[in-house]
Structure formats: C-alpha cells, structure tokens
Design a protein around this motif. Sequence first.
Motif, PDB file in Angstrom:
ATOM      1  N   UNK A  14     -14.213  -4.617   4.756  1.00  0.00           N
ATOM      2  CA  UNK A  14     -13.168  -5.993   4.181  1.00  0.00           C
ATOM      3  C   UNK A  14     -12.688  -5.057   3.125  1.00  0.00           C
ATOM      4  N   UNK A  15     -13.003  -4.145   2.605  1.00  0.00           N
ATOM      5  CA  UNK A  15     -11.997  -3.165   1.566  1.00  0.00           C
ATOM      6  C   UNK A  15     -11.393  -2.484   2.030  1.00  0.00           C
ATOM      7  N   UNK A  16     -10.213  -1.627   1.803  1.00  0.00           N
ATOM      8  CA  UNK A  16      -9.805  -0.337   1.401  1.00  0.00           C
ATOM      9  C   UNK A  16      -8.576   0.171   1.323  1.00  0.00           C
ATOM     10  N   UNK A  17      -8.673   0.658   0.595  1.00  0.00           N
ATOM     11  CA  UNK A  17      -7.560   1.246   0.112  1.00  0.00           C
ATOM     12  C   UNK A  17      -7.026   2.533  -0.084  1.00  0.00           C
ATOM     13  N   UNK A  18      -5.282   2.236   0.245  1.00  0.00           N
ATOM     14  CA  UNK A  18      -4.417   2.830   1.167  1.00  0.00           C
ATOM     15  C   UNK A  18      -3.504   3.587   0.243  1.00  0.00           C
ATOM     16  N   UNK A  19      -3.084   4.913   0.222  1.00  0.00           N
ATOM     17  CA  UNK A  19      -1.912   5.423  -0.252  1.00  0.00           C
ATOM     18  C   UNK A  19      -0.926   6.470   0.444  1.00  0.00           C
ATOM     19  N   UNK A  20       0.260   5.903  -0.291  1.00  0.00           N
ATOM     20  CA  UNK A  20       1.245   7.481   1.057  1.00  0.00           C
ATOM     21  C   UNK A  20       2.122   7.824   0.100  1.00  0.00           C
ATOM     22  N   UNK A  21       2.466   9.226   0.172  1.00  0.00           N
ATOM     23  CA  UNK A  21       3.801   9.378  -0.486  1.00  0.00           C
ATOM     24  C   UNK A  21       5.344   9.312   0.485  1.00  0.00           C
ATOM     25  N   UNK A  22       6.137   8.525   0.587  1.00  0.00           N
ATOM     26  CA  UNK A  22       7.272   9.280   1.155  1.00  0.00           C
ATOM     27  C   UNK A  22       8.631  10.123   0.411  1.00  0.00           C
ATOM     28  N   UNK A  23       8.528  11.586   0.940  1.00  0.00           N
ATOM     29  CA  UNK A  23       9.011  13.061   0.202  1.00  0.00           C
ATOM     30  C   UNK A  23       9.928  12.224   0.609  1.00  0.00           C
ATOM     31  N   UNK A  49      -3.266  -8.004   0.588  1.00  0.00           N
ATOM     32  CA  UNK A  49      -3.032  -6.898   0.285  1.00  0.00           C
ATOM     33  C   UNK A  49      -2.108  -6.858  -1.241  1.00  0.00           C
ATOM     34  N   UNK A  50      -2.536  -5.769  -1.873  1.00  0.00           N
ATOM     35  CA  UNK A  50      -2.137  -5.752  -3.274  1.00  0.00           C
ATOM     36  C   UNK A  50      -1.828  -3.906  -3.167  1.00  0.00           C
ATOM     37  N   UNK A  51      -0.006  -3.751  -3.708  1.00  0.00           N
ATOM     38  CA  UNK A  51       0.066  -2.564  -3.842  1.00  0.00           C
ATOM     39  C   UNK A  51       1.108  -1.898  -4.584  1.00  0.00           C
ATOM     40  N   UNK A  52       1.352  -0.877  -5.492  1.00  0.00           N
ATOM     41  CA  UNK A  52       1.966  -0.628  -6.519  1.00  0.00           C
ATOM     42  C   UNK A  52       3.195   0.358  -5.560  1.00  0.00           C
ATOM     43  N   UNK A 103       5.570   6.830  -4.029  1.00  0.00           N
ATOM     44  CA  UNK A 103       4.329   6.931  -3.983  1.00  0.00           C
ATOM     45  C   UNK A 103       3.889   5.331  -3.360  1.00  0.00           C
ATOM     46  N   UNK A 104       3.457   5.247  -2.473  1.00  0.00           N
ATOM     47  CA  UNK A 104       2.667   3.402  -2.670  1.00  0.00           C
ATOM     48  C   UNK A 104       1.136   3.451  -2.004  1.00  0.00           C
ATOM     49  N   UNK A 105       0.833   2.582  -2.912  1.00  0.00           N
ATOM     50  CA  UNK A 105      -0.785   2.685  -3.002  1.00  0.00           C
ATOM     51  C   UNK A 105      -1.327   1.406  -3.817  1.00  0.00           C
ATOM     52  N   UNK A 106      -2.473   1.440  -2.433  1.00  0.00           N
ATOM     53  CA  UNK A 106      -3.275  -0.326  -3.372  1.00  0.00           C
ATOM     54  C   UNK A 106      -3.975  -0.975  -2.307  1.00  0.00           C
ATOM     55  N   UNK A 107      -5.016  -1.560  -1.836  1.00  0.00           N
ATOM     56  CA  UNK A 107      -5.651  -1.933  -1.098  1.00  0.00           C
ATOM     57  C   UNK A 107      -5.259  -3.146   0.044  1.00  0.00           C
ATOM     58  N   UNK A 108      -5.981  -3.248   0.799  1.00  0.00           N
ATOM     59  CA  UNK A 108      -5.943  -4.634   2.349  1.00  0.00           C
ATOM     60  C   UNK A 108      -7.242  -4.934   1.862  1.00  0.00           C
TER      61      UNK A 108
END
Length: 488
Positions: free
Chosen positions: A86-95, A173-176, A130-135
Amino acid sequence: MFGIYLKRELGRRKKAALVIALGLALGIALVITVSSVSAGMSKAQDKVLQSLYGLGTDMTVTKAQSAPTSGGSGGPSFKFGAKSSSSTKQSSDRVMTQGGQALKSTLVTKVAGQKGVESAVGALSLNVTKVDGSFTQGKAKSTTGSSNSGGQGQPGGSGSSGGGQPQVQGGGANFNVNSYSVVGVDVAHQGLGPLASMKITSGKTFTSSQTATKVAVVSKSYAKEKKYKVGSTFKISGTKFTVIGIATPDSSESTTDLFIPLKLAQTLGDAKNEVTTIYVKATDSKQISTVKKEIQSNISGTTVTTSADLASTVSGSLSTASSLATSVGKWLSIAVLAAAFLVAALLTSSAVSRRVREFGTLKALGWPSRKVTRQVVGESIVNGLMGGALGIALGVGAAYAVTAISPKLTAQMGSTGGGGGMGGGPGGGGPGQQSTQSTLEIALTAPVSLTTIALAVGLAVTGGLIAGAMGGWRASRMRPADALRSVS
C-alpha cells in the motif's frame, strides 16, 4: 653654483613652486588611482575565471551539443515499478553529461601534443537528478444504486436494484526532486582544471592512486546544505561514495557540488573513455591566440575558448566598473594630466616674465642663453619631482583606501548550453538548457605596482620638462637691455 642658485630661487618662490607641484600632484594621483583600480578590476576578473575553471587554465576545448533527433526528448526520464504494497518508497537517479557533446579521452593527449601547449587535462561534467518519494495505493469502494422507478431492471429483465461502479478513494504520490552537479577529475593531474581553484579546508584531496576508489571531495556550500562531513557517505545510482575532503573555492562560490575520480564519473555517466571539457595551459601566456589557432586547425569539430573570450561574457557591476575604469577613467586622467601640464607651463612662463630684471642682469654679467635656460628647466624639474612625490603619496593613499573599503562587485557569467565556449565546463548548460548563469561576488582591491610608481615619476619629470622648456624658451629670448628698461 647651479645648485646654490637653484636652492635660493626655489626658496624665494615657495608659493609659486607649491602651486605648480600641487597641480602636477593631482594629475599624477589620479593616474595612480585609476591605474591601480584598473589592475584591481583585472585581478577580480581573473578570480572569476579561476573560480570557475581553475588556476592556470588558459583555454578550454569543448564540442557543441548536437541537435536532438526528431521525436527524441532531451529531458530526463524515470521509471518506477509497480508493487502490491500500500505504501512503497521509490528512488531513482538520472545521471546525464552536461556542458556539450562528449569528446574521446584520446583527444586530451592530442591536444597536449600541440605546439605551444604545456599541459592538457580532461574532465567530465555530470548532472545528477535524484527523484525519491513514495506512492500510496488507493482503496476501491463501491456505491449502492437506487431501484429504477420505471420497473425496468438490468439486462436480463430483472427489476431489482444493482450495485454501482466501484470508485478509488485515497492514494497518490509524494516525490522530492534534487539536482546537483558532479565533475570527474583526473586525480593524477589536479593542478590544472576545476579542482585547481579549490582549497581543501577539511580532510584531504585525492591521491594519484585513487583513480577507481569510491571517494569524493565536496564543496563547502553543498556539504553545509547536506550536512556532510569527512567520513560521510552518499549514493549516486546505487554506488556508495565516502567524503574525504571539504573544499572551499579561492574566491566567490563554487559552481560544482561534488568532485569524484574521472573513471568513476565515466562509469556513472555511461561515458567510458570520454570527457566533456579539456583544460589547456599554454607554455607562453602571450601566445594564447596562436595556440588557439593551432588547436582549431589540427583538431576539427571542437570549440576553443580562451580566458579572454570568457572575460568578454562577464557582466554585472564588475563589468560596468571595469568599463568606467578603462575608458572614462583613462580619458579623465589624460585630461587632468594635460591640464596640470598646461597650468605648470603657464605658471612657469609667467614667473619668468616677472624675472626680466634678474635674467637680463645675468646675461649682462656674461651668462649665455643656454645657462639661463638650464636654470629655468632645473627649477621646473625640481617642482615636477616635488609634485610627483606628493602625487604618489596621494595616489597610493587613495589606492589603499579602496583596498581597505573593499567594495563588493558582482560578476555574472553567462554561458550557452551545449559547450559552445568555456561555459561548457563545470556549471555549463545541460541537455535541454539554452543558457545558464552563475553570479559571483568579488571584493575589489587596488594594488599599486612598481610599474605604476615608475610611471608617476616619469610623468613628474615630463611635466617639469614641459614647463621648463616653455619658461626656458622665453627666458632665452631676453636681452640685457630688457633689464635696464625695467629699472625704475
């Protein structure tokens, strides 16, 4: 005899000598002040260039960004996998590489081998987003529908009421998003390039053996923002780095957040054996334009930008003040100095006209015209030297006052994206960007050089000679009979 007579005559005419000396002093003091401020402007401009591209960098070699293909997107893209929780943290870097089209690392050696090049070092500029947050997964809820008043049921002839369509409630969703710059540096040649303008204030810098070690040097401003200290760790695309040093730029602010070994930067940016900027130092700073032509003719497809080219893009109060010092200040100095020379010459000529009886008597006693002229010129040169000494004191005092006050000047460095110039280095525009601008703050100083002092002495002697020449010419034309006519 000459010295005794000179001393006596100057003592008799103290006020006239002081007026002539003050006139020359004001002109010379203005020249010293303007020259010192102009030197300070040049020094401030050099600090701007050094803070961005490193001490000793005479030019950079880049390659313009190629136009995007049709249908392609120059911006970053992120992909997240769906999960059942139900609540999953996600993080991804785009270089992504920034500052222009990548160059082969072999070009660094080729540039270094050009005539007039002392050394060349490659660097790779990256931008990390860098994009990180959670759905948060929503919940489906059904609504109960009312019975039909017309007695018509659902398909199949039933007239009973049925359940409504399910609706999803909640979720979202809430992402930084955090973007920062990373530069890969050649750890074996740190004396040239972006890290050369940085001073390690905590920890240490790279060693030549750390070409593949996962360590980083962090700028002071970025370390403060992220609360990094020596020994702190962070990740870029899953690769863990350890902070070994905190660096402070020699002037203003750093345009780079992180420095890492070049090989690791190439791996992160999927740019194996590639660089975005080649920093070049010439063997002779006076032959930079010749070296630029040499590189352009032998290495096609690249853009060579010198420090002078980059200096022309500096705007802000530094550029305005520099223009005033070099144009308005220069012409003002010339005008005041010319006026001072003219006033000194007129006052000397006027003083000679009041000494008709004196010079006529001397000629009657046997003084030749050249001796009378020498006497007048000698007095004028002494007045000029006195004015020079006073002008140097005033000018140096004004220059020291400027240095003590240290007025703040801003310098804005505009650069085109795609590596069209030295702006393609660290802090340059990334893909999809048209331009970037970095604002720096520089404290103005007014250094006084020995050359400036020598110039002041030369002007003092010149002013004395001009005044003495006019007065001596007039004195040489006097006849003994003039002295007799002036006797009452």
